[in-house]
Structure formats: structure tokens, C-alpha cells
Scaffold this active site. Sequence first.
Site, PDB file in Angstrom:
ATOM      1  N   LYS A  22      38.725 107.182 -51.125  1.00 46.78           N
ATOM      2  CA  LYS A  22      40.115 106.986 -51.564  1.00 46.78           C
ATOM      3  C   LYS A  22      40.402 105.502 -51.776  1.00 46.78           C
ATOM      4  O   LYS A  22      40.952 105.109 -52.806  1.00 46.78           O
ATOM      5  CB  LYS A  22      41.076 107.542 -50.497  1.00 46.78           C
ATOM      6  CG  LYS A  22      42.498 107.033 -50.620  1.00 46.78           C
ATOM      7  CD  LYS A  22      43.402 107.552 -49.517  1.00 46.78           C
ATOM      8  CE  LYS A  22      43.462 106.730 -48.264  1.00 46.78           C
ATOM      9  NZ  LYS A  22      44.309 105.522 -48.296  1.00 46.78           N
ATOM     10  N   ASN A  23      40.020 104.683 -50.800  1.00 45.19           N
ATOM     11  CA  ASN A  23      40.407 103.273 -50.864  1.00 45.19           C
ATOM     12  C   ASN A  23      39.599 102.478 -51.889  1.00 45.19           C
ATOM     13  O   ASN A  23      39.931 101.334 -52.199  1.00 45.19           O
ATOM     14  CB  ASN A  23      40.316 102.636 -49.476  1.00 45.19           C
ATOM     15  CG  ASN A  23      41.437 103.129 -48.572  1.00 45.19           C
ATOM     16  OD1 ASN A  23      42.351 103.808 -49.038  1.00 45.19           O
ATOM     17  ND2 ASN A  23      41.365 102.812 -47.291  1.00 45.19           N
ATOM     18  N   CYS A 116      55.345  99.958 -43.096  1.00 47.39           N
ATOM     19  CA  CYS A 116      55.130 101.387 -42.916  1.00 47.39           C
ATOM     20  C   CYS A 116      54.884 101.626 -41.438  1.00 47.39           C
ATOM     21  O   CYS A 116      54.958 100.692 -40.640  1.00 47.39           O
ATOM     22  CB  CYS A 116      53.991 101.907 -43.774  1.00 47.39           C
ATOM     23  SG  CYS A 116      52.423 101.229 -43.300  1.00 47.39           S
ATOM     24  N   ARG A 121      53.687  95.167 -43.287  1.00 43.72           N
ATOM     25  CA  ARG A 121      52.567  94.981 -44.219  1.00 43.72           C
ATOM     26  C   ARG A 121      53.031  94.112 -45.389  1.00 43.72           C
ATOM     27  O   ARG A 121      53.341  94.609 -46.462  1.00 43.72           O
ATOM     28  CB  ARG A 121      52.017  96.335 -44.670  1.00 43.72           C
ATOM     29  CG  ARG A 121      51.384  97.087 -43.512  1.00 43.72           C
ATOM     30  CD  ARG A 121      50.805  98.401 -43.914  1.00 43.72           C
ATOM     31  NE  ARG A 121      49.592  98.275 -44.706  1.00 43.72           N
ATOM     32  CZ  ARG A 121      48.954  99.321 -45.226  1.00 43.72           C
ATOM     33  NH1 ARG A 121      49.415 100.533 -45.065  1.00 43.72           N
ATOM     34  NH2 ARG A 121      47.852  99.151 -45.929  1.00 43.72           N
ATOM     35  N   ASP A 308      40.729 101.560 -39.620  1.00 44.59           N
ATOM     36  CA  ASP A 308      40.979 102.933 -40.066  1.00 44.59           C
ATOM     37  C   ASP A 308      40.226 103.976 -39.232  1.00 44.59           C
ATOM     38  O   ASP A 308      40.381 105.181 -39.460  1.00 44.59           O
ATOM     39  CB  ASP A 308      40.615 103.084 -41.552  1.00 44.59           C
ATOM     40  CG  ASP A 308      41.589 102.344 -42.458  1.00 44.59           C
ATOM     41  OD1 ASP A 308      42.687 101.973 -41.986  1.00 44.59           O
ATOM     42  OD2 ASP A 308      41.261 102.127 -43.640  1.00 44.59           O
ATOM     43  N   ARG A 400      47.019 112.967 -47.687  1.00 45.36           N
ATOM     44  CA  ARG A 400      46.942 111.726 -48.465  1.00 45.36           C
ATOM     45  C   ARG A 400      45.504 111.235 -48.534  1.00 45.36           C
ATOM     46  O   ARG A 400      45.152 110.534 -49.485  1.00 45.36           O
ATOM     47  CB  ARG A 400      47.784 110.634 -47.802  1.00 45.36           C
ATOM     48  CG  ARG A 400      49.255 110.850 -47.915  1.00 45.36           C
ATOM     49  CD  ARG A 400      49.994 109.643 -47.427  1.00 45.36           C
ATOM     50  NE  ARG A 400      49.478 108.441 -48.086  1.00 45.36           N
ATOM     51  CZ  ARG A 400      49.713 107.208 -47.682  1.00 45.36           C
ATOM     52  NH1 ARG A 400      50.452 107.004 -46.620  1.00 45.36           N
ATOM     53  NH2 ARG A 400      49.216 106.187 -48.328  1.00 45.36           N
TER      54      ARG A 400
HETATM   55  N1  EPU Z   1      48.282  90.964 -44.844  1.00 47.60           N
HETATM   56  C1  EPU Z   1      49.123  89.893 -44.954  1.00 47.60           C
HETATM   57  N2  EPU Z   1      49.570  89.536 -46.191  1.00 47.60           N
HETATM   58  C2  EPU Z   1      49.186  90.196 -47.323  1.00 47.60           C
HETATM   59  C3  EPU Z   1      48.311  91.292 -47.206  1.00 47.60           C
HETATM   60  C4  EPU Z   1      47.875  91.655 -45.943  1.00 47.60           C
HETATM   61  O1  EPU Z   1      49.479  89.278 -43.952  1.00 47.60           O
HETATM   62  O2  EPU Z   1      49.610  89.818 -48.415  1.00 47.60           O
HETATM   63  C5  EPU Z   1      47.809  91.380 -43.519  1.00 47.60           C
HETATM   64  C6  EPU Z   1      48.149  92.834 -43.181  1.00 47.60           C
HETATM   65  O3  EPU Z   1      49.460  92.958 -42.694  1.00 47.60           O
HETATM   66  C7  EPU Z   1      47.082  93.175 -42.170  1.00 47.60           C
HETATM   67  C8  EPU Z   1      45.867  92.402 -42.678  1.00 47.60           C
HETATM   68  O4  EPU Z   1      46.402  91.372 -43.527  1.00 47.60           O
HETATM   69  O5  EPU Z   1      47.435  92.659 -40.913  1.00 47.60           O
HETATM   70  C9  EPU Z   1      44.880  93.226 -43.452  1.00 47.60           C
HETATM   71  O6  EPU Z   1      45.540  94.013 -44.424  1.00 47.60           O
HETATM   72  P1  EPU Z   1      44.905  94.325 -45.831  1.00 47.60           P
HETATM   73  O7  EPU Z   1      45.657  93.610 -46.886  1.00 47.60           O
HETATM   74  O8  EPU Z   1      43.417  94.114 -45.776  1.00 47.60           O
HETATM   75  O9  EPU Z   1      45.227  95.862 -45.987  1.00 47.60           O
HETATM   76  P2  EPU Z   1      45.427  96.591 -47.348  1.00 47.60           P
HETATM   77  O10 EPU Z   1      44.511  95.967 -48.340  1.00 47.60           O
HETATM   78  O11 EPU Z   1      46.870  96.692 -47.686  1.00 47.60           O
HETATM   79  C10 EPU Z   1      43.525  98.377 -47.063  1.00 47.60           C
HETATM   80  C11 EPU Z   1      43.466  99.863 -46.897  1.00 47.60           C
HETATM   81  C12 EPU Z   1      43.998 100.257 -45.517  1.00 47.60           C
HETATM   82  C13 EPU Z   1      43.173  99.527 -44.455  1.00 47.60           C
HETATM   83  C14 EPU Z   1      43.204  98.014 -44.695  1.00 47.60           C
HETATM   84  C15 EPU Z   1      42.340  97.227 -43.742  1.00 47.60           C
HETATM   85  C16 EPU Z   1      43.716 100.708 -49.133  1.00 47.60           C
HETATM   86  C17 EPU Z   1      44.515 101.483 -50.101  1.00 47.60           C
HETATM   87  N3  EPU Z   1      44.231 100.528 -47.932  1.00 47.60           N
HETATM   88  O12 EPU Z   1      44.927  98.044 -46.978  1.00 47.60           O
HETATM   89  O13 EPU Z   1      43.791 101.651 -45.401  1.00 47.60           O
HETATM   90  O14 EPU Z   1      43.674  99.824 -43.178  1.00 47.60           O
HETATM   91  O15 EPU Z   1      42.765  97.725 -46.045  1.00 47.60           O
HETATM   92  O16 EPU Z   1      41.007  97.626 -43.853  1.00 47.60           O
HETATM   93  O17 EPU Z   1      42.620 100.292 -49.442  1.00 47.60           O
HETATM   94  C18 EPU Z   1      44.185 103.851 -44.695  1.00 47.60           C
HETATM   95  O18 EPU Z   1      43.370 104.230 -45.546  1.00 47.60           O
HETATM   96  O19 EPU Z   1      44.635 104.622 -43.791  1.00 47.60           O
HETATM   97  C19 EPU Z   1      44.656 102.472 -44.728  1.00 47.60           C
HETATM   98  C20 EPU Z   1      45.775 102.064 -44.125  1.00 47.60           C
END
Ligand code: EPU
Length: 421
Positions: A22-23, A116, A121, A308, A400
Site C-alpha cells: 500500500k505505502n 490523526c 503529523r 508500523d 484501509r
Molecule cells: N514529520 C515531520 N514533518 C513532516 C513530515 C513528517 O515532522 O513534514 C514527522 C512525522 O510527524 C513523524 C516522522 O516525521 O514523526 C516520520 O513521518 P513520515 O513523514 O516518515 O511519515 P509519512 O511519510 O507521512 C509513511 C507511511 C506511514 C508510516 C511512516 C513512517 C505512507 C502512506 N505512510 O508516512 O504508514 O508510519 O511513513 O514509516 O507511506 C501506515 O501504513 O499505517 C502508516 C501510518
Amino acid sequence: MDKIVITGGRKLKGEVRISGSKNSALPIMAATLLSEDESVLENVPDLRDIQTMLRLLRSLGARAQFEKGTVTIKPGRNLNPIAPYKLVSTMRASVCVLGPLLARMGHAEVSIPGGCVIGLRPIDLHLKGLQALGAKMEIQHGYVHARVKRKLKGSEIFLGGAFGSSVLATGNVMMAACLAQGRTSIENAACEPEVVDLANFLKKMGAKITGEGSPRIEIEGVKKLHGAKFPVIPDRIEAGTFIFAAAVTGGDVAIKNLEPSHQNAVMDKLAQAGVRLERGKNTLRVRRKGRLKPVDVTTLPYPGFPTDLQAQMMALMSVTPGISVITEKIYPDRFMHVSELNRMGSRIMLEGPSAIVHGVKQLSGAPVMASDLRASAALVIAGLVAEGTTEVHRVYHLDRGYEKIEEKFSALGASIHREKE
Ligand code: EPU
């Protein structure tokens, strides 16, 4: 609304085939917007989030369809660059269209996703990276308005935040940089396999990228990208979920169509816990005979232990004799599953970003509430080993991210089915 009903106590046995990631699929679907041509993505899981992304791409003007694991997307020449709140608020990965829209159309308006249940986030790193490429950003009425005068320009970008690297921010900036003028380097880039998969897809579209999978990614901008055909990698989080389920029931399960090297951190912890793992080319056999041993786990960006799979690990440790400490370093508030697991008889205490898990002999089935995707998976795992019946409510969270989860567990011998509430 549906619920999942599980009667615990059966050892899982047999084979399970892992679906596409998915991701990985979600940002790759957004990346197709970088070309007007048709792209074909294979091994895409049939999930609610994938349907949401298809709806979003259609609302932007692309033709997009899903059939039997294959997604076909033709963005065409003109896109409507507005990603509405209605869709973005239901799925944060929608923010991935920001980079591609800006690069293709010079303008994008994307609703800010908001927090969320797993915590705050923010998207500051996405915005910082795109600003460094020359975009002007304004926040108005809950939307990011991004605009670039002529073309995005390559730049040196440091993408580190308070919690380390960001998977989707790395993806967003990498996508935009593919069509920027000149060279971009992203320092402190996320190294997750999903970032590598996205880079591989972009390269198939004609992008020039090196260093993906390391903390420094280099992108040489090109004028145009073309459509591509691409199979998405297997879902390492779904695979991990089945690994924990097999281990908790003391079963013997062959997990097929996974990439074992993506599970190194999980395999390391499970080997310490006394689980036997036999690695094949695209398979992993998980067995357990004796007692489990407690282990301490800290979630970290890849190649560390994935956030995750934190909840699923906690379900396993909750029936492991002794004390385990699970520390969450990516989302310090991602502990909504703790109170639900405790309703099933686990003894878990929270101390800041750490959960102290006192293993109990037996969990007891109970009605529980799924709060987010991975918390739901942990409750299913707990239900598989609990005495009696567990009802997991609010199953839409599971839908999801897990394809046919109850069918896959049933085929392994679990007593599990879905019911209408
Ligand atoms: N963060 C910031 N600023 C940003 C973006 C992120 O401070 O602009 C912080 C976040 O709050 C968090 C950390 O950086 O503390 C890492 O977040 P990241 O941006 O890596 O998460 P994401 O890219 O939004 C993806 C996955 C998540 C998974 C995370 C971490 C997808 C669609 N989602 O989210 O998946 O937990 O990477 O590996 O790829 C799930 O599938 O259940 C899920 C939540």
C-alpha cells in the site's frame, strides 16, 4: 459497519501470499501525474486507501481504473490542480500529489491533511523541500497554495525533522525534482524500501536518480517523463503482521511473495524472542515451539524496527513471560492500542514514549475498538491467541491497509469471520 469476530486458540499453519505494498503504491500512483501518458501499475492491493487515491486522481482530471490488481492511469495534458479537503482528510498520502502537480502544472492547491489518531503529523518538511526548489507557498483557508513562476530549480535540500527523515516528504520532493531544471540533492532522505520503489518507478518513466535507499539522493532534472509499466513491491508491513501472528499462535507458516531483506530488523528481534525463522528467496517460514522470551524494541526509520509493526510486536510481547519495553521514536503518541489490549487482559503501562509490557499467561477475548490501521492488526493478533471470542469493531481501519485479511487468516486455520454490525 462490519466487525471481525475471532475465536482464539488455533495454531496458524500453511502458506500465505503477501499482497502488493500500500505505502509503495500510493506515492507511485501520484507519480504517474508527472507524465501525460498512460502508466500501468501491477501488484496493487485492493484496499480502501487505493480507492481513495483513484478518486483523488480522477478529481484532478486523470483517467484512472483498477482491475484485478492492476491500476491504469492516464493523466492527460491538463490537470485540475486542486486536491480537496474531502479526499485529503480521509487519507494523508493524498499530500503526495503536491510535488507532481507543482512540477507538471506550476501550481497546486492541496488541503492540509491535519493530525490523526497516531499523533501530530505535520507537513513542514514537504513544504520546506518544495520551497527549496523555488515554489512559493502560502497557507490559506486550510489549503497549501503552491506556485512556481517558470520552472522548479534544482537545489541542495536537507530534509531532517525532529523525528528524523520523512518517507512521503522525500517522495514528494524527489518527484518534483525529476522535472526541475538542474541537479537536486536530498540530504537526510528516508531510506525506506517504498522510497526506493518510487525511485525505480520514476527511473522507468525516464527520471535520472541515484542514491535512493541511502540518506543522500541525487536527481538530475529532465524536460519530460513518459508513462511506464511497473510492478509494486510486496507489502513488508502486511508480511510482518503475518510473521507476528504465526509467532504468537506457536504455528508454522510459510510467508510467500515477500522480500526477506526488508524484514531484517523484525527477524533480529524475533530470533531473540525465540522464534525460528527460515529465509528462502521470496519466502520466510515462521515456527515456534518453546516459550517466548521478552525483548526490548525501539522503532526507528528504516532499516530500524518499523513503527508500523510496533502495535503487532506489543500484542506478541503481551503474552511473552517477563517484561519487555517497547519505545516509539517515530510517533510518540502511537499507543491507542494499549487500552484495548489491556481490556483483553494484557498488562501494559505507558511511561512517556515507552510501553512497559508485563507478559501474561493468557489473554481473554473481548469486544474491542480499532482506532487505526496497525492498532487494528494488533487486536486481530491478540484475538488469535486469546481465550474465547474477540470482536474487533470499526473494521474500516483494517480495510484501509489489509487485503482480504480474514480470508488469509482463515486459510491458515484461524477461526475468524466478518459480520455486519
Ligand atoms: N514529520 C515531520 N514533518 C513532516 C513530515 C513528517 O515532522 O513534514 C514527522 C512525522 O510527524 C513523524 C516522522 O516525521 O514523526 C516520520 O513521518 P513520515 O513523514 O516518515 O511519515 P509519512 O511519510 O507521512 C509513511 C507511511 C506511514 C508510516 C511512516 C513512517 C505512507 C502512506 N505512510 O508516512 O504508514 O508510519 O511513513 O514509516 O507511506 C501506515 O501504513 O499505517 C502508516 C501510518
